[in-house]
Design an enzyme around this catalytic site. Structure first.
Site, PDB file in Angstrom:
ATOM      1  N   HIS A 269       0.833  -1.199   0.000  1.00 37.95           N
ATOM      2  CA  HIS A 269       0.000   0.000   0.000  1.00 37.95           C
ATOM      3  C   HIS A 269       0.874   1.258   0.000  1.00 37.95           C
ATOM      4  O   HIS A 269       0.684   2.165  -0.822  1.00 37.95           O
ATOM      5  CB  HIS A 269      -0.907  -0.013   1.237  1.00 37.95           C
ATOM      6  N   GLU A 270       1.838   1.294   0.917  1.00 39.12           N
ATOM      7  CA  GLU A 270       2.701   2.474   1.002  1.00 39.12           C
ATOM      8  C   GLU A 270       3.598   2.590  -0.233  1.00 39.12           C
ATOM      9  O   GLU A 270       3.926   3.702  -0.662  1.00 39.12           O
ATOM     10  CB  GLU A 270       3.533   2.439   2.283  1.00 39.12           C
ATOM     11  N   HIS A 273       1.753   4.643  -2.779  1.00 35.59           N
ATOM     12  CA  HIS A 273       1.892   6.079  -2.543  1.00 35.59           C
ATOM     13  C   HIS A 273       3.253   6.582  -3.029  1.00 35.59           C
ATOM     14  O   HIS A 273       3.357   7.609  -3.709  1.00 35.59           O
ATOM     15  CB  HIS A 273       1.764   6.374  -1.039  1.00 35.59           C
ATOM     16  N   GLU A 299      -4.563   8.024  -2.939  1.00 36.27           N
ATOM     17  CA  GLU A 299      -5.061   6.764  -2.383  1.00 36.27           C
ATOM     18  C   GLU A 299      -5.422   5.781  -3.486  1.00 36.27           C
ATOM     19  O   GLU A 299      -5.316   4.560  -3.293  1.00 36.27           O
ATOM     20  CB  GLU A 299      -6.269   7.034  -1.489  1.00 36.27           C
TER      21      GLU A 299
END
Length: 505
Positions: A269-270, A273, A299
């Site tokens: 997820h990170e 980003h 997001e």
């Protein structure tokens, strides 16, 4: 008036405006590094000094934007012929300037100091399961943020003003409509799943997994996905986050010896980003064209990599041999077992960042509704725990056993980030629409993922999202990338099909 870039030489006022806004952004970038340090590496007792440092930088950034020549330069450019990109830069700076100009510098500084103090109070309150320890800080921040919204637009819904800090070009009404669709779709879908007799391999990853080995595997996964460690790093924090710019973008995650999937999905997820941030144009650093569009788009990138890639069957066929090499106790798993375990829908899960892909959005909706009531003056801070538990029971059928697992679990309120939470679900919805479009344009995308070839997807995102910075407004960017208006349709189709197949419902 917007014209073709090649036909326009930048007016002197535009060049000066860029120089000024680059100085503002440099101060904000320095502040971001200090915030990263506070959450990752700062000594425990460093908060008083850090609060003053951050509040001073926040005030300095505000003063550079408001008290310098930016306002006059914007006036000078009002009737100048500008290229499309120049017009976009002026639009974004004008919006930033108008909002900042209306907020007194003393209030900006007070909010910054209050959030820095609230961070330490939140960490302690969460650790001690003591909401009363955090409540005075939350009450102060709610009051300060109401004042902030009132200065910007006293006639507007204060929550809409705060939401616009994170999603400036998407109407709150459109966001609410999408969240309503999610709630109407997900609540009955989750009920059907919980009533299903499907025999998923939900216990596939039961056991103990050394956290140091998990960290090594997370680094290997980041390298596999093409994270540029020459411009970033991986660290551990209480709450996973990403911070930085296209030259220095750092990710954090957290590890639980009983939950190796949680660490992997958080890391991926990170990465999403960071991949977006690192994909912004180097040559536009410091200007709106070198900055991310907004948090919903940000997001969308993290949720696309986490869910459409990291939770896919193709990805687990690729990753499982590496996982088994790191953890020999898992050597009897099949890729299907791993895929099912990574996509199980929990009967009971209280923590948003540990939630499955579906119940996650009900966690968001609970926070959204509480925020609206707090900022609107319809809910007292002292009543937050009770209201929190009430909504969890209504939407998720569960009641948190403690405030640490309930209303104290997230860091965002200590940052004063009211209006932030809807962007999580909006980003997930956008991710489904973007992934659909990428799948249509990239031949054999799933086999490419299984083979570890992420370059085509990365290039598609660079071309359709990253390279534009803030050139387009949110809805315009989605149309540019997908050819369709931004709606919840692709997401609803995606989750209905995926989880209908998994749970035979």
């Amino acid at each position: 008036m917007a014209t073709d870039a090649s036909a326009v030489e930048a007016p002197e006022a535009y060049t000066e405006l860029l120089s000024e806004i680059e100085r503002v952004n440099a101060v904000e970038s320095a502040s971001e590094i200090l915030s990263w340090d506070q959450q990752v590496m700062m000594p425990e007792s460093g908060t008083p000094a850090r609060s003053k440092q951050l509040s001073t930088l926040s005030s300095l950034s505000h003063d550079l934007l408001v008290d310098g020549p930016v306002g006059d330069l914007l006036d000078d450019l009002e009737d100048e012929p500008l290229s499309d990109e120049q017009q976009a830069v002026v639009r974004e700076v004008h919006r930033q300037y108008v909002r900042a100009e209306r907020v007194p510098g003393e209030l900006v500084e007070e909010i910054s100091e209050a959030t820095s103090e609230a961070l330490g109070a939140w960490e302690s309150a969460r650790e001690n399961d003591d909401f009363d320890e955090f409540a005075p800080h939350l009450e102060r921040l709610v009051d300060l943020k109401r004042q902030y919204a009132d200065h910007i637009d006293p006639d507007a819904d204060p929550y809409a003003v705060l939401f616009a800090d994170y999603e400036p070009w998407l109407p709150l009404s459109q966001a609410e409509s999408i969240l309503d669709e999610l709630r109407e779709t997900l609540v009955p879908l989750i009920e059907d799943i919980r009533a299903s007799d499907a025999d998923l391999a939900t216990d596939a990853f039961e056991g103990t997994y050394d956290t140091e080995v998990q960290e090594e595997l997370s680094r290997e996964v980041l390298e596999l996905l093409d994270y540029d460690f020459s411009r970033g790093r991986l660290d551990v924090s209480t709450h996973p986050f990403t911070s930085g710019n296209q030259f220095d973008c750092r990710v954090t995650t957290r590890f639980d010896e009983s939950d190796p999937i949680g660490a992997l999905t958080s890391t991926i997820h990170e990465f999403g980003h960071a991949y977006y941030t690192l994909g912004l144009p180097d040559e536009q650093f410091g200007s709106p064209l070198g900055d991310h569009r907004n948090l919903s788009v940000h997001e969308s990138q993290s949720r696309l990599w986490e869910n459409h890639v990291g939770r896919s069957a193709a990805f687990w066929r690729l990753l499982l041999p590496k996982f088994e090499s790191a953890f020999p106790q898992a050597d009897d798993l099949s890729p299907q077992d791993a895929y099912e375990a990574a996509n199980q829908v929990y009967d009971e899960n209280f923590i948003r960042v540990e939630a499955d892909e579906l119940t996650y959005h009900l966690h968001i909706i609970v926070r959204f509704e509480i925020e609206r009531e707090l900022i609107g003056g319809d809910l007292a801070v002292s009543d937050v725990p009770e209201r929190w538990n009430e909504l969890y029971e209504e939407y998720l059928g569960i009641t948190p056993p403690s405030d640490a697992m309930g209303c104290l679990q997230d860091i965002h309120w200590s940052h004063g980030s009211f209006g932030y939470f809807p962007t999580y679900s909006l980003g997930s919805v956008m991710a489904a629409q973007l992934y659909d479009a990428a799948s249509d344009e990239i031949d054999d995308l799933e086999p490419k993922i299984e083979a570890g070839n992420f370059e085509p997807l990365g290039e598609w995102l660079r071309e359709n999202i990253h390279q534009h910075g803030q050139r387009y407004r949110t809805n315009e960017l989605v149309v540019e990338a997908t050819g369709e208006d931004f709606t919840a349709e692709a997401f609803i189709d995606y989750v209905t099909e995926k989880y209908g197949e998994l749970y035979d419902c």
